[in-house]
Design an enzyme around this catalytic site. Structure first.
Site, PDB file in Angstrom:
ATOM      1  N   GLU A  16      53.687  25.706 -35.313  1.00  0.00           N
ATOM      2  CA  GLU A  16      53.769  24.327 -34.824  1.00  0.00           C
ATOM      3  C   GLU A  16      52.383  23.788 -34.481  1.00  0.00           C
ATOM      4  O   GLU A  16      52.080  22.630 -34.768  1.00  0.00           O
ATOM      5  CB  GLU A  16      54.697  24.247 -33.608  1.00  0.00           C
ATOM      6  CG  GLU A  16      55.052  22.835 -33.193  1.00  0.00           C
ATOM      7  CD  GLU A  16      54.036  22.159 -32.297  1.00  0.00           C
ATOM      8  OE1 GLU A  16      54.074  20.918 -32.201  1.00  0.00           O
ATOM      9  OE2 GLU A  16      53.183  22.852 -31.685  1.00  0.00           O
ATOM     10  N   GLU A  17      51.554  24.622 -33.902  1.00  0.00           N
ATOM     11  CA  GLU A  17      50.227  24.168 -33.459  1.00  0.00           C
ATOM     12  C   GLU A  17      49.268  23.897 -34.617  1.00  0.00           C
ATOM     13  O   GLU A  17      48.193  23.351 -34.411  1.00  0.00           O
ATOM     14  CB  GLU A  17      49.612  25.175 -32.488  1.00  0.00           C
ATOM     15  CG  GLU A  17      50.382  25.342 -31.188  1.00  0.00           C
ATOM     16  CD  GLU A  17      50.398  24.122 -30.281  1.00  0.00           C
ATOM     17  OE1 GLU A  17      49.778  23.092 -30.600  1.00  0.00           O
ATOM     18  OE2 GLU A  17      51.042  24.199 -29.217  1.00  0.00           O
ATOM     19  N   ASP A  59      53.630  29.961 -31.047  1.00  0.00           N
ATOM     20  CA  ASP A  59      52.182  29.908 -31.260  1.00  0.00           C
ATOM     21  C   ASP A  59      51.530  28.976 -30.253  1.00  0.00           C
ATOM     22  O   ASP A  59      52.186  28.108 -29.665  1.00  0.00           O
ATOM     23  CB  ASP A  59      51.834  29.511 -32.693  1.00  0.00           C
ATOM     24  CG  ASP A  59      52.243  28.084 -33.073  1.00  0.00           C
ATOM     25  OD1 ASP A  59      53.354  27.658 -32.688  1.00  0.00           O
ATOM     26  OD2 ASP A  59      51.466  27.412 -33.771  1.00  0.00           O
TER      27      ASP A  59
END
Length: 175
Positions: free
Chosen positions: A152-153, A88
């Site tokens: 993750e973002e 991502d």
């Protein structure tokens, strides 16, 4: 070392094209309008792992965006390394600050400019290419597992629960 340099040089154009394919997928985890792109990126990662030598790879649903799990087990008695990454990316706005379209990779002065070129699609792809080299030259010294996530973002909100649910599958000696 010359073998490695030759492998890189021989496959450089292919590596770039493969990475560019992934970068072109606008896998923006924070925008609901990109949910389809998240699955498209996860499928791309799965196919790449298989093409690069993984014995198996699968896209696994979570409460949010999917996780891609893959592995190459050469000997159960050997240690297992887990490679973590994420597919991502952050939103690209403000778009007027980009010199080129954010999801159309451009090489300038030997550097790739695009959203995700290094965080983390480029970094993750480097691990895939190294894995491919070691598998194809029979130099892989250990078992390898991959856990590539899509949140993750946005702080990986689904990852903890996913890891608890898949504790046995994710077992490794080092990450």
């Amino acid at each position: 070392m010359n073998d490695l340099k030759n492998y890189i040089e021989t496959n450089k154009d292919r590596f770039l094209q493969e990475l560019f394919e992934l970068i072109r997928i606008p896998s923006i985890s924070s925008k609901e309008s990109h949910k389809e792109d998240m699955y498209k990126a996860a499928e791309w990662v799965k196919k790449a792992l298989l093409a690069k030598g993984a014995d198996m790879a699968e896209v696994l649903d979570t409460d949010g965006h999917p996780v891609v799990f893959g592995k190459k087990i050469i000997d159960e008695a050997l240690p297992t390394v887990m490679i973590y990454g994420h597919y991502d990316v952050q939103p690209a706005e403000p778009l007027d600050l980009w010199k080129s379209p954010p999801f159309e990779p451009e090489v300038r002065d030997g550097k790739i400019y695009a959203r995700g070129a290094d965080d983390d699609k480029g970094q993750m792809f480097m691990h895939f290419a190294a894995f491919e080299y070691m598998v194809s030259t029979n130099q892989l010294p250990c078992n390898v597992k991959f856990m590539i996530e899509g949140e993750e973002e946005i702080g990986s909100p689904s990852l903890g629960k996913f890891m608890e649910k898949n504790r046995e599958k994710l077992a490794a000696d080092v990450i």
